[in-house]
Motif scaffolding. Structure first.
Motif, PDB file in Angstrom:
ATOM      1  N   TYR A 248       0.849  -1.207   0.000  1.00 26.67           N
ATOM      2  CA  TYR A 248       0.000   0.000   0.000  1.00 26.67           C
ATOM      3  C   TYR A 248       0.890   1.265   0.000  1.00 26.67           C
ATOM      4  O   TYR A 248       0.607   2.253  -0.689  1.00 26.67           O
ATOM      5  CB  TYR A 248      -0.918  -0.019   1.215  1.00 26.67           C
ATOM      6  N   PHE A 249       2.030   1.180   0.722  1.00 20.71           N
ATOM      7  CA  PHE A 249       2.986   2.296   0.771  1.00 20.71           C
ATOM      8  C   PHE A 249       3.504   2.580  -0.644  1.00 20.71           C
ATOM      9  O   PHE A 249       3.532   3.732  -1.108  1.00 20.71           O
ATOM     10  CB  PHE A 249       4.146   1.955   1.722  1.00 20.71           C
ATOM     11  N   SER A 250       3.909   1.461  -1.375  1.00 23.09           N
ATOM     12  CA  SER A 250       4.463   1.644  -2.717  1.00 23.09           C
ATOM     13  C   SER A 250       3.434   2.287  -3.644  1.00 23.09           C
ATOM     14  O   SER A 250       3.743   3.231  -4.389  1.00 23.09           O
ATOM     15  CB  SER A 250       4.915   0.288  -3.298  1.00 23.09           C
ATOM     16  N   THR A 251       2.167   1.809  -3.551  1.00 16.44           N
ATOM     17  CA  THR A 251       1.112   2.366  -4.420  1.00 16.44           C
ATOM     18  C   THR A 251       0.917   3.863  -4.117  1.00 16.44           C
ATOM     19  O   THR A 251       0.874   4.710  -5.016  1.00 16.44           O
ATOM     20  CB  THR A 251      -0.220   1.616  -4.172  1.00 16.44           C
ATOM     21  N   THR A 252       0.769   4.153  -2.837  1.00 14.20           N
ATOM     22  CA  THR A 252       0.517   5.554  -2.446  1.00 14.20           C
ATOM     23  C   THR A 252       1.690   6.456  -2.864  1.00 14.20           C
ATOM     24  O   THR A 252       1.497   7.564  -3.368  1.00 14.20           O
ATOM     25  CB  THR A 252       0.338   5.654  -0.910  1.00 14.20           C
ATOM     26  N   PHE A 253       2.932   5.942  -2.655  1.00 10.84           N
ATOM     27  CA  PHE A 253       4.141   6.710  -3.004  1.00 10.84           C
ATOM     28  C   PHE A 253       4.145   7.026  -4.501  1.00 10.84           C
ATOM     29  O   PHE A 253       4.377   8.150  -4.927  1.00 10.84           O
ATOM     30  CB  PHE A 253       5.382   5.908  -2.595  1.00 10.84           C
ATOM     31  N   LYS A 254       3.843   5.956  -5.265  1.00  9.84           N
ATOM     32  CA  LYS A 254       3.868   6.117  -6.715  1.00  9.84           C
ATOM     33  C   LYS A 254       2.785   7.117  -7.153  1.00  9.84           C
ATOM     34  O   LYS A 254       3.016   7.983  -8.012  1.00  9.84           O
ATOM     35  CB  LYS A 254       3.674   4.764  -7.410  1.00  9.84           C
ATOM     36  N   ASN A 255       1.554   7.016  -6.505  1.00 10.37           N
ATOM     37  CA  ASN A 255       0.462   7.957  -6.843  1.00 10.37           C
ATOM     38  C   ASN A 255       0.879   9.409  -6.575  1.00 10.37           C
ATOM     39  O   ASN A 255       0.537  10.319  -7.313  1.00 10.37           O
ATOM     40  CB  ASN A 255      -0.781   7.658  -6.017  1.00 10.37           C
ATOM     41  N   SER A 256       1.615   9.540  -5.501  1.00  4.72           N
ATOM     42  CA  SER A 256       1.975  10.910  -5.109  1.00  4.72           C
ATOM     43  C   SER A 256       3.162  11.459  -5.889  1.00  4.72           C
ATOM     44  O   SER A 256       3.144  12.610  -6.334  1.00  4.72           O
ATOM     45  CB  SER A 256       2.296  10.910  -3.605  1.00  4.72           C
ATOM     46  N   PHE A 257       4.233  10.661  -6.064  1.00  2.52           N
ATOM     47  CA  PHE A 257       5.456  11.174  -6.701  1.00  2.52           C
ATOM     48  C   PHE A 257       5.668  10.678  -8.145  1.00  2.52           C
ATOM     49  O   PHE A 257       6.639  11.050  -8.799  1.00  2.52           O
ATOM     50  CB  PHE A 257       6.706  10.783  -5.871  1.00  2.52           C
ATOM     51  N   GLY A 258       4.754   9.776  -8.619  1.00  2.00           N
ATOM     52  CA  GLY A 258       4.839   9.303 -10.008  1.00  2.00           C
ATOM     53  C   GLY A 258       5.946   8.267 -10.218  1.00  2.00           C
ATOM     54  O   GLY A 258       6.326   7.974 -11.362  1.00  2.00           O
ATOM     55  N   ILE A 259       6.484   7.798  -9.125  1.00  2.40           N
ATOM     56  CA  ILE A 259       7.578   6.833  -9.207  1.00  2.40           C
ATOM     57  C   ILE A 259       7.499   5.918  -8.002  1.00  2.40           C
ATOM     58  O   ILE A 259       7.143   6.385  -6.899  1.00  2.40           O
ATOM     59  CB  ILE A 259       8.964   7.574  -9.291  1.00  2.40           C
ATOM     60  N   SER A 260       7.824   4.588  -8.198  1.00  2.00           N
ATOM     61  CA  SER A 260       7.746   3.685  -7.045  1.00  2.00           C
ATOM     62  C   SER A 260       8.943   3.932  -6.147  1.00  2.00           C
ATOM     63  O   SER A 260       9.983   4.425  -6.600  1.00  2.00           O
ATOM     64  CB  SER A 260       7.741   2.226  -7.519  1.00  2.00           C
ATOM     65  N   PRO A 261       8.813   3.580  -4.819  1.00  2.00           N
ATOM     66  CA  PRO A 261       9.927   3.822  -3.897  1.00  2.00           C
ATOM     67  C   PRO A 261      11.211   3.137  -4.356  1.00  2.00           C
ATOM     68  O   PRO A 261      12.294   3.734  -4.282  1.00  2.00           O
ATOM     69  CB  PRO A 261       9.435   3.232  -2.583  1.00  2.00           C
ATOM     70  N   GLY A 262      11.103   1.911  -4.851  1.00  2.00           N
ATOM     71  CA  GLY A 262      12.290   1.170  -5.293  1.00  2.00           C
ATOM     72  C   GLY A 262      12.967   1.891  -6.452  1.00  2.00           C
ATOM     73  O   GLY A 262      14.190   2.080  -6.433  1.00  2.00           O
ATOM     74  N   ALA A 263      12.157   2.303  -7.444  1.00  2.00           N
ATOM     75  CA  ALA A 263      12.710   3.006  -8.606  1.00  2.00           C
ATOM     76  C   ALA A 263      13.351   4.333  -8.174  1.00  2.00           C
ATOM     77  O   ALA A 263      14.404   4.725  -8.689  1.00  2.00           O
ATOM     78  CB  ALA A 263      11.611   3.253  -9.631  1.00  2.00           C
ATOM     79  N   PHE A 264      12.657   4.994  -7.216  1.00  2.85           N
ATOM     80  CA  PHE A 264      13.193   6.286  -6.727  1.00  2.85           C
ATOM     81  C   PHE A 264      14.583   6.107  -6.091  1.00  2.85           C
ATOM     82  O   PHE A 264      15.510   6.884  -6.350  1.00  2.85           O
ATOM     83  CB  PHE A 264      12.212   6.899  -5.729  1.00  2.85           C
ATOM     84  N   ARG A 265      14.741   4.982  -5.289  1.00  2.00           N
ATOM     85  CA  ARG A 265      16.033   4.732  -4.651  1.00  2.00           C
ATOM     86  C   ARG A 265      17.109   4.488  -5.708  1.00  2.00           C
ATOM     87  O   ARG A 265      18.204   5.031  -5.626  1.00  2.00           O
ATOM     88  CB  ARG A 265      15.935   3.543  -3.684  1.00  2.00           C
ATOM     89  N   LYS A 266      16.701   3.705  -6.737  1.00  2.00           N
ATOM     90  CA  LYS A 266      17.687   3.420  -7.786  1.00  2.00           C
ATOM     91  C   LYS A 266      18.100   4.706  -8.495  1.00  2.00           C
ATOM     92  O   LYS A 266      19.266   4.923  -8.803  1.00  2.00           O
ATOM     93  CB  LYS A 266      17.089   2.435  -8.811  1.00  2.00           C
ATOM     94  N   SER A 267      17.094   5.540  -8.729  1.00  2.09           N
ATOM     95  CA  SER A 267      17.383   6.758  -9.515  1.00  2.09           C
ATOM     96  C   SER A 267      18.372   7.698  -8.807  1.00  2.09           C
ATOM     97  O   SER A 267      19.084   8.453  -9.433  1.00  2.09           O
ATOM     98  CB  SER A 267      16.095   7.526  -9.809  1.00  2.09           C
ATOM     99  N   ILE A 268      18.392   7.615  -7.491  1.00  7.75           N
ATOM    100  CA  ILE A 268      19.297   8.545  -6.790  1.00  7.75           C
ATOM    101  C   ILE A 268      20.631   7.901  -6.396  1.00  7.75           C
ATOM    102  O   ILE A 268      21.541   8.575  -5.925  1.00  7.75           O
ATOM    103  CB  ILE A 268      18.633   9.132  -5.512  1.00  7.75           C
ATOM    104  N   SER A 269      20.721   6.544  -6.550  1.00  2.00           N
ATOM    105  CA  SER A 269      21.952   5.887  -6.090  1.00  2.00           C
ATOM    106  C   SER A 269      23.034   5.956  -7.172  1.00  2.00           C
ATOM    107  O   SER A 269      22.758   6.194  -8.325  1.00  2.00           O
ATOM    108  CB  SER A 269      21.658   4.440  -5.703  1.00  2.00           C
TER     109      SER A 269
END
Ligand code: FRU
Length: 917
Positions: A896-917
């Protein structure tokens, strides 16, 4: 003025001292006796003076003045003249020579001063009386002594005479020769002319005695010359054979009696001085007693037979005289002491009397003062009562006046609400009519203009009261004068067109900016222009010219019309309150020009009037703001709407920023109107309800309504039945639940004090009645817009809000508290809005509405946003797994966290972590 009591006191002292000092003289009248003595160098004369003084001293009333001529005939005359001049009571004179003083003695007699001649006589016997021994008898006595002492022998005599020209010398010689000439055996063989002193005869006698060895008698006219003769005889060794007879017979060491006793003289003829008798006789003359013209003192011969007896008698007399003298001295001393003591006693008595008088006076004064004090107290209390009565009456009058004025002011204020309603209603009618294509211009304009006129009159009356109470404080702000003027002039344009009046505004500096209180200057313009239109005929001219005077650093605003002008005699009066021009036939309150002048003077400016082909009013104002106090300058006008007329657009909301419509049709902004006038509240509701949800309170339940509804904006009147508008505003602004709500205060009170109260209460806007409905609407929109801007800021910065972000303290505090609670409970998946409201001590609905009002989002979304923001930060800055982060920010399920995160920021938490690493 010298006080009466002191004058009395001084008079007492003076009279008493006079009395004391004069006392001895008033016991008897002084008799002044003058004595002109021929000389005082021999014992006979000294004896004469002494007996006179002694006799005089026996009578205290007698004052004896002795003048000594010292053998100088001229001097004796002068001294007599002086005694005459001094108006002596009687003059006693012993002449040096008879003839020279005869005339001066006669002069005294002519002036009524009696003259007693002693010893030596004057010529012709012109005197009051004569006192002295009979000198013929003296001469005879001497001759008889010679004859009697010698019966057989031839008597050869040398006669030594006294001073020639003095009567004793003449008369003694006559008497002596009368007797001698009777006897044949007696001859005067030689004569010596002496001057009564021995030196005058000794040389001549020596020659005679040396030449005539048979001389056996010498008769000298006094003892001094007789003793001189003895010295000559002794020197010649003839003292045993020559018998010498003298005259005077004085006692004492050098006297004739002693010389007889010493056998220097054979005899001496007693020639008494008569000093005492002279004084006695003088007093008798002054006593007007009848006295003999010639008073002869007895004389006798003193020889070896009676010398001893005579000496003893004279010594006794002298002794007695001495005693008398001593007694007189003692009496005199006693008298002195008596008088001194007597004077002292009198002074003491005088002082005692004065002290007593003063004591009595003091007692009298004390009583008099007490009496006066009582009177004063009485008067004072009367005055106090009167003053209290006057004060009471004055207070009553003041209260009554105040009550009247308050009634009048209150009534005037009351007029403003209905007038506002009329004006607003007529504006609405006009718009409505226009919309429906109905032309109601004339009627609407008539009602509108007259309502405005009424409003202006009421405002003028209220301004007049405010000026009287000195309640005006200038609120000057920087204004483009030309634009300001243009706006006002626009309002008169229609009338100018209608009446074909050539109405112009011009300036030599259209960019000129001036610090003015727009509200007050608007009134000045309005008044001057109304007057100009009132008095300018149709087809006339009205010019407004703004002149920038660079040199004087002032500006002149000239209002010139081609009206009837002002008569010369009225020129000084036009600015006085209630003045109406003598040529003014129109209705006029008479305070418009007065108020204008006062308003201009509040600006430190001036106004003057000229009247040439119409009237010209020239207003002069200073440029800059140095002439104003700091509190007279305002830089923003956001809180105060100063006028019905909207001449600036600066403080209104720009069309671009207007909140055009709520987000959706159902979600309107809400307004709570707190107003006890039902007409006004109904009017406002009707006007506003199209765009807003309207809640109404009549003031009795204002706080409850506000807490209940948590409106987006509050519009509140000031004068309300329960709490006033300021109090309500203050309460709501201090309450966390309502502190964020923008509040508009509507009031008829336009003074500084009310303005400050508004500020203190935390009001966001302060509109004075009558307010323009359009301004109210614009103000509401402006406040909502500002709130929206803040809301945008909140939502974009969420929990990063700091003190500097422009929120009120209370809002800041609320946000801090809110964010802290959320942060502390972020990891709890069951942390609910109810929990948050509970911790904040407000209801869920209130929390919901407050956050909605402040952030524009509901509270659940707000919490969710914070969870996600935190999660985003943890992904960026921590090595926690996505699941761990999901639990850490309160999500019960990582999915539910991943869905909500993606709805809000347009990106899943996992993808977001990869994008900044
Ligand atoms: C004193 C005196 C006496 C004399 C008398 C006559 O001055 O000379 O001796 O008897 O004057 O005037």
């Amino acid at each position: 003025m010298f006080p009466k009591k002191y004058a009395l006191f001084l008079i007492t002292i003076l009279s008493l001292s006079l009395f004391v000092s004069c006392e001895r003289e008033t016991s008897g009248e002084k008799i002044r006796v003058g004595f002109s003595q021929a000389m005082s160098n021999d014992d006979w004369r000294r004896s004469m003076n002494n007996s006179m003084l002694l006799q005089a001293s026996l009578n205290p009333n007698v004052e004896l003045i002795i003048r000594d001529a010292n053998y100088d005939v001229e001097k004796q005359i002068d001294q007599l003249e002086e005694l005459i001049k001094d108006s002596l009571d009687i003059i006693i004179v012993s002449p040096i020579q008879s003839k020279p003083i005869t005339s001066v003695v006669e002069k005294a007699l002519e002036l009524g001063i009696p003259v007693l001649v002693v010893d030596r006589k004057t010529e012709d016997q012109k005197y009051t009386a004569y006192l002295g021994a009979d000198n013929i008898e003296v001469g005879r006595n001497a001759a008889k002594e010679i004859i009697s002492s010698n019966s057989n022998d031839t008597i050869r005599i040398v006669e030594i005479k006294g001073l020639s020209g003095s009567s004793p010398a003449e008369e003694r010689s006559i008497g002596f020769n009368q007797i001698i000439n009777k006897y044949n055996n007696a001859n005067v063989v030689a004569n010596i002319e002496g001057d009564w002193e021995k030196e005058s005869i000794q040389k001549k006698l020596k020659v005679i005695l040396s030449d005539n060895a048979n001389i056996n008698y010498v008769f000298a006219h006094n003892d001094r010359m007789a003793l001189g003769a003895w010295e000559v005889a002794r020197d010649l060794g003839q003292e045993k054979k020559i018998n010498i007879i003298g005259v005077d017979g004085l006692t004492g060491f050098n006297g004739g009696i002693q010389a007889v006793e010493d056998s220097k003289l054979t005899a001496t003829v007693l020639y008494p001085t008569g000093g005492a008798e002279a004084i006695k006789l003088a007093l008798r003359i002054l006593n007007k007693e009848s006295v003999p013209k010639n008073n002869i003192l007895s004389t006798t011969i003193i020889n070896e037979v009676n010398a001893e007896i005579m000496k003893n008698q004279f010594d006794r007399i002298n002794e007695q005289q001495g005693n008398i003298q001593q007694q007189i001295t003692e009496i005199s001393d006693l008298e002195e002491r008596y008088y001194a003591q007597s004077n002292f006693l009198k002074i003491a008595m005088t002082l005692s009397t004065i002290i007593l008088a003063l004591a009595l006076y003091s007692i009298y004064s004390i009583f008099a003062i007490r009496k006066k004090n009582r009177l004063l107290e009485l008067t004072n209390s009367k005055i106090t009562i009167q003053r209290n009565q006057i004060e009471k009456i004055a207070e009553e009058v003041k209260l009554s006046n105040e009550a009247k004025f308050n009634f009048f002011t209150g009534l005037s204020h009351e007029f403003k609400t209905p007038l506002t309603l009329i004006i607003s209603a007529i504006e609405s009618i006009n718009i409505l009519a226009k919309n429906k294509g109905i032309n109601m211009m004339n009627e609407v304009e008539l009602v509108h203009n007259n309502s405005n006129r009424l409003l202006r009159l009421i405002n003028q009356l209220l301004d007049f009261r405010k000026l009287e109470e000195r309640k005006f404080t200038l609120k000057a702000s920087k204004t483009n004068l030309f634009k300001f003027s243009q706006n006002i002039i626009n309002d008169f344009e229609r009338e100018a067109n209608k009446r074909n009046i050539n109405f112009k505004l011009s300036s030599n500096n259209k960019a000129l900016e001036l610090f003015i209180d727009r509200n007050l200057m608007d009134k000045v313009y309005f008044n001057l222009l109304s007057n100009a239109f009132k008095f300018t005929p149709d087809n006339g001219n009205i010019d407004v010219y703004i002149e920038d005077d660079e040199v004087k650093n002032t500006i002149n605003i000239c209002f010139k019309d081609s009206g009837i002008g002002i008569p010369e005699k009225d020129m000084d009066q036009v600015f006085k309150a209630f003045f109406k021009g003598s040529n003014n036939r129109k209705n006029s309150s008479g305070i418009g020009l007065h108020l204008s002048k006062e308003f201009i003077e509040l600006h430190k400016g001036s106004i003057r009037v000229k009247s040439v082909h119409g009237s010209e009013f020239i207003v002069t104002l200073y440029k800059g703001h140095a002439h104003f106090d700091d509190n007279e300058i305002i830089t923003e006008q956001d809180l105060v709407d100063t006028s019905v007329i909207d001449f600036t657009s600066e403080h209104l909301v720009d069309d671009n920023y207007l909140i055009q419509a709520p987000l959706n049709e159902t979600e309107k902004y809400s307004i709570l109107i707190i107003e006890d006038n039902p007409d006004l509240s109904v009017f406002l509701r009707n006007k506003l309800q199209l765009e807003y949800d309207i809640y109404i309170s009549d003031g009795t339940d204002a706080i409850e309504k506000a807490l209940d509804t948590i409106p987006d904006i509050i519009i509140s009147d000031v004068n309300l039945p329960d709490k006033n508008g300021f109090e309500i505003c203050e309460i709501l602004k201090k309450d966390l639940r309502t502190s964020h709500i923008p509040t508009v205060i509507l009031t008829a009170l336009g003074d500084q004090e009310s303005y400050l109260k508004g500020l203190e209460s935390g009001a966001d806007l302060y509109l004075t009645k009558p307010f323009s409905y359009s301004i109210l609407v614009q103000s509401v929109k402006s406040l909502l817009y500002n709130r929206e801007k803040l809301r945008f800021y909140y939502t974009s910065n969420l929990h990063k809000i700091t003190d500097k972000d422009g929120f009120g303290n209370l809002e800041q505090e609320f946000m801090n508290k809110l964010n802290n609670i959320i942060q502390n409970n972020l990891d709890k998946s069951d942390f609910s809005v109810e929990n948050l409201a509970e911790e904040l001590n407000i209801s869920r609905v209130q929390l919901y509405r407050k956050i909605k009002a402040m952030m524009g989002i509901n509270i659940s979304d707000y919490i969710g946003n914070i969870r996600l923001e935190k999660a985003k930060a943890l992904i960026e800055n921590s090595s926690l797994s996505i699941s761990e982060i999901a639990y850490a920010v309160g999500f019960s399920s990582p999915n539910y966290f991943s869905t909500t995160f993606k709805n809000s920021f347009g990106i899943s938490p996992g993808a977001f972590r990869k994008s900044i690493s």
